[in-house]
Scaffold this motif. Sequence first.
Motif, mmCIF file in Angstrom:
data_model
loop_
_atom_site.group_PDB
_atom_site.id
_atom_site.type_symbol
_atom_site.label_atom_id
_atom_site.label_comp_id
_atom_site.label_asym_id
_atom_site.label_seq_id
_atom_site.Cartn_x
_atom_site.Cartn_y
_atom_site.Cartn_z
ATOM 1 N N GLY A 306 28.427 34.470 24.378
ATOM 2 C CA GLY A 306 27.969 33.911 25.639
ATOM 3 C C GLY A 306 29.089 33.364 26.512
ATOM 4 N N THR A 309 30.688 36.789 29.142
ATOM 5 C CA THR A 309 29.695 37.685 29.731
ATOM 6 C C THR A 309 30.334 38.770 30.584
ATOM 7 N N SER A 310 31.585 38.594 30.981
ATOM 8 C CA SER A 310 32.298 39.644 31.706
ATOM 9 C C SER A 310 32.643 40.773 30.737
ATOM 10 N N THR A 311 32.658 41.998 31.224
ATOM 11 C CA THR A 311 33.028 43.136 30.368
ATOM 12 C C THR A 311 34.515 43.437 30.450
ATOM 13 N N THR A 368 33.815 33.360 30.691
ATOM 14 C CA THR A 368 32.936 32.936 31.777
ATOM 15 C C THR A 368 33.319 31.536 32.255
#
Length: 416
Positions: A306, A309-311, A368
């Motif tokens: 969590g 969350t960025s790829t 994140t």
Amino acid sequence: MSATAAPEQRRACVAVQVGNVTVGGGAPIVVQSMTNTDTADIDGTVRQVAALHRAGSEIVRITVDRDEAAAAVPKIKERLLKMGVNVPIVGDFHYIGHKLLAEHPGCAEALDKYRINPGNVGFKDKKDKQFSSIVEMAIKHDKPVRIGANWGSLDQELLTHLMDENTKSANPQDARAITREAMVQSALLSAARAEEIGLPRNKIILSAKVSAVQDLIAVYQVLGQRSDYAIHLGLTEAGMGSKGIVASSAALGILLQQGIGDTIRVSLTPEPGGDRTVEVKVAQEILQTMGFRTFVPLVAACPGCGRTTSTTFQELAGGIQKFIIDSMPEWKKRYPGVEALNVAVMGCIVNGPGESKHADIGISLPGTGEAPAAPVFIDGKKAVTLRGPTVSADFKQIVIDYIEKRYGAGGQKAAE
């Protein structure tokens, strides 16, 4: 870790020379594979053998099941050598191997090793005669032999004999234990017979392939205890995809950790039209992950959570791994030892900096809500912080520069 290092001491065994590759005797554990082409299809078989060898297969086995296949073997070998592919070729014989070797001397000479299964080399009164014929052919052409018992084609006469003895025993064992014992005896009795005929001990490799993990472990543990022959290790009929990979890794990993196994194959069922070389890469990854050998630089990457969350880190990790794999053929020629390189691509501040410091080169990407900055660590020390849309390209260039500095001509001389 060096190419010959191991988590536990390797089991002592006799060394066997298979073409230009040494199996056993303390040599690095050898990766091998097998074609799934029709051997009579010379073009298709040559292409697949070459592809398997490029992927890292150090020995390749081909099926020799009929006259057309046997006649094709010398042509396949000749084509491969002209291509610069000098990989040992093993002939896989069942039922009529004695006949094919006798009637196709060019095949007998071109092969680097013969593989025979004592469970189907012949039946009843023909068994010893046909087994002896193959062994004599191996002696004549100075070839090693793998005697490979298989759970699916076990010597039924031997199994019946052992089952009958077990029934008469005061303390009978269950049928599965007797079947395991039959596997071991099938291999060892056949090896002893080959030596009686005149095949030297340093020309014999044993295997006892089973499709169930616990059975395989039990059989090979006993086989390793009772002999000093070189051992070929593999879980037969491992299956497709993750099932086959997990089963093979579990079985081979335990045995390798115990020092058992001198050459391995991961027998994966490919998807229709799938890439046969996947099984070679899995075998290499098992050996490298366990610390027995190094083949390609390792790329450590966090799984994501969590906080990530960025790829971005996933794309960079995948891109770096592909970049390294694609570059390795050229890097191996130019940069000796580059396969030992460790790279880390991490996704946030929790473990990113620490893991990056443990690698030769590591990058800790922003998670994140973190500042859009990616510190790069080289040899445990922060070297630079990357920002902006060119992070991936910039990091790849840092990897290239590091490889040139450490493994290039200048770096090798400095190390000396």
